[in-house]
Design an enzyme around this catalytic site. Structure first.
Site, short mmCIF file in Angstrom:
data_model
loop_
_atom_site.label_atom_id
_atom_site.label_comp_id
_atom_site.label_asym_id
_atom_site.label_seq_id
_atom_site.Cartn_x
_atom_site.Cartn_y
_atom_site.Cartn_z
CG ASN A 110 -1.47 -1.04 1.30
OD1 ASN A 110 -1.93 -1.71 0.06
ND2 ASN A 110 -2.29 -1.60 2.34
CG HIS A 127 4.45 -1.49 -4.34
ND1 HIS A 127 3.54 -1.75 -4.59
CD2 HIS A 127 4.96 -2.53 -5.12
CE1 HIS A 127 3.04 -3.54 -5.15
NE2 HIS A 127 4.56 -3.41 -4.93
CB CYS A 135 12.82 16.34 -10.44
SG CYS A 135 13.10 17.19 -11.94
CB CYS A 138 17.14 18.09 -11.13
SG CYS A 138 15.63 18.53 -9.69
CB CYS A 158 11.09 19.85 -10.52
SG CYS A 158 12.75 20.17 -9.37
CB THR A 202 -5.12 -10.90 -5.44
OG1 THR A 202 -4.04 -9.43 -5.94
CG2 THR A 202 -6.36 -10.51 -5.91
CG ASN A 226 -8.45 -12.11 0.63
OD1 ASN A 226 -9.78 -11.53 -0.26
ND2 ASN A 226 -7.44 -11.08 0.03
N PRO A 227 -11.46 -12.11 1.93
CG PRO A 227 -12.84 -9.78 1.63
CD PRO A 227 -11.15 -10.73 1.89
P1 NAD Z 1 -4.98 -6.58 -4.73
O1 NAD Z 1 -4.51 -6.94 -5.47
O2 NAD Z 1 -3.58 -6.18 -3.42
O3 NAD Z 1 -6.07 -6.89 -4.36
C1 NAD Z 1 -6.84 -6.47 -3.33
C2 NAD Z 1 -7.17 -7.48 -2.55
O4 NAD Z 1 -8.29 -7.18 -1.44
C3 NAD Z 1 -8.30 -9.08 -3.10
O5 NAD Z 1 -7.67 -10.08 -3.01
C4 NAD Z 1 -9.67 -8.58 -2.68
O6 NAD Z 1 -10.34 -9.62 -2.30
C5 NAD Z 1 -9.18 -8.10 -1.33
N1 NAD Z 1 -9.92 -7.47 0.10
C6 NAD Z 1 -10.94 -6.21 -0.81
N2 NAD Z 1 -11.73 -6.26 0.34
C7 NAD Z 1 -11.11 -6.54 1.15
C8 NAD Z 1 -10.79 -6.46 3.17
N3 NAD Z 1 -12.14 -5.76 3.37
N4 NAD Z 1 -10.46 -6.86 3.72
C9 NAD Z 1 -9.41 -8.25 3.08
N5 NAD Z 1 -9.85 -8.37 1.99
C10 NAD Z 1 -9.75 -7.28 1.32
O7 NAD Z 1 -4.67 -4.94 -5.14
P2 NAD Z 1 -5.01 -3.93 -6.30
O8 NAD Z 1 -5.97 -3.49 -5.66
O9 NAD Z 1 -4.85 -5.12 -7.10
O10 NAD Z 1 -3.96 -3.38 -6.13
C11 NAD Z 1 -2.49 -3.82 -6.94
C12 NAD Z 1 -1.75 -3.08 -6.86
O11 NAD Z 1 -1.98 -1.25 -6.32
C13 NAD Z 1 -1.02 -3.18 -5.29
O12 NAD Z 1 0.10 -2.80 -5.55
C14 NAD Z 1 -2.07 -2.21 -4.31
O13 NAD Z 1 -1.30 -1.89 -3.13
C15 NAD Z 1 -1.64 -1.18 -5.07
N6 NAD Z 1 -3.34 -0.43 -4.79
C16 NAD Z 1 -2.68 -0.13 -3.36
C17 NAD Z 1 -4.06 1.13 -2.67
C18 NAD Z 1 -3.70 1.93 -1.54
O14 NAD Z 1 -2.85 2.19 -1.54
N7 NAD Z 1 -4.58 1.76 -0.25
C19 NAD Z 1 -4.91 1.16 -3.44
C20 NAD Z 1 -5.09 0.72 -4.42
C21 NAD Z 1 -4.26 -0.37 -5.44
ZN ZN Z 2 14.13 19.02 -10.65
#
Ligand code: NAD
Ligand code: ZN
Length: 256
Positions: A110, A127, A135, A138, A158, A202, A226-227
């Site tokens: 996240n 990430h 930038c 630079c 920048c 996932t 995970n759900p």
């Molecule tokens: P992901 O691959 O991590 O998928 C989301 C997962 O969360 C799924 O498996 C889903 O079943 C599960 N999920 C949904 N609700 C839930 C809950 N309440 N409790 C537990 N699990 C739950 O992520 P993505 O959305 O496919 O994103 C891909 C990339 O982008 C990743 O690196 C992710 O971290 C990033 N991203 C980050 C954020 C953030 O910082 N909050 C938000 C969106 C995407």
């Molecule tokens: Zn710069």
């Protein structure tokens, strides 16, 4: 899905008692209950998977180089949601576990900063953070302010050289930062924690799924929250179908 008043399986509760070290791995699902949508999966931002794919494409290295405004349009929205969001009981449970155990590490995909806001300290944000900038001309690094964020819709410039800023985060198709990869190696491979817990992801990326498989092979306890089923559901000893906000507090109650 488990009910609100969920009870963990007896053998899991028993195994959790006495655990002294833990490695947690989290993804977008852990922030879903804070109102930050995942891109895909349960509760995803888009019902239409093709729209999800377009978002992923916008958040890619090649798109950034070709059309930085398109990348920033999506990044700005995620950043605005991140600053508006508050940690939920899932984030808070992980911070409580860290405070209670002698050894704890949190590897998160996240970019929203909510784990640190909840009080987690030993965090590898593999990430990066959506508010950090760098930038492309630079190399100057910085951080977006709330004021800048409010109006932001295209690539910002920048302050030093007027070059184009990029998010100082890992976009799809880009390399992971070497120092964070080294931290991850040390935390999960050299001497894996007694318990490796993965929640809200996932686990499509090998560097997220592999530490779980390695822990299982090394005889450590492995738990998924995970759900929905994921790429690691078959590799873990316990795959708990429920949301992070309900299941992680139940796990914390056994560990603290
Ligand atoms: P992901 O691959 O991590 O998928 C989301 C997962 O969360 C799924 O498996 C889903 O079943 C599960 N999920 C949904 N609700 C839930 C809950 N309440 N409790 C537990 N699990 C739950 O992520 P993505 O959305 O496919 O994103 C891909 C990339 O982008 C990743 O690196 C992710 O971290 C990033 N991203 C980050 C954020 C953030 O910082 N909050 C938000 C969106 C995407
Ligand atoms: Zn710069």
């Amino acid at each position: 899905m488990l009910p609100e008043d969920l009870v963990l399986p007896d053998d899991l509760r028993e195994a959790l008692r006495g655990v002294r070290s833990m490695g947690a791995i989290t993804g977008a699902g852990v922030s879903a209950e804070s109102g930050i949508p995942t891109y895909r999966g349960s509760g995803g931002l888009y019902d239409d998977p093709e729209e999800g794919d377009r978002t992923v494409e916008a958040l890619s290295g090649p798109t950034l180089r070709r059309d930085p405004d398109r990348t920033w349009h999506v990044v700005a929205e995620l950043a605005r949601r991140s600053v508006a969001a508050r940690p939920n009981p899932g984030h808070e449970a992980l911070a409580r576990i860290e405070a209670a155990l002698p050894r704890f590490v949190l590897l998160t995909q996240n970019v929203d900063g909510l784990h640190r806001e909840a009080g987690s300290r030993n965090v590898i944000d593999i990430h990066g953070d959506v508010l950090d900038t760098r930038c492309m001309a630079c190399g100057l690094t910085g951080r977006l302010t709330r004021e800048e964020l409010r109006e932001l819709d295209a690539a910002p410039s920048c302050p030093a050289c007027d070059g184009t800023l990029r998010p100082d985060a890992v976009l799809f198709g880009e390399m992971l930062p070497a120092a964070k990869v080294a931290s991850m190696q040390a935390a999960f491979y050299d001497d894996p924690p007694e318990l490796v817990l993965i929640a809200g992801t996932t686990a499509v990326f090998p560097y997220i799924a592999d530490p779980v498989a390695h822990a299982a092979r090394s005889g450590r306890l492995t738990v998924e929250v995970n759900p929905e089923p994921t790429f690691v559901s078959d590799a873990v000893r316990w795959s708990i179908r429920g949301t992070a906000g309900t299941v992680l507090p139940a796990i914390a109650a056994e560990l603290t």
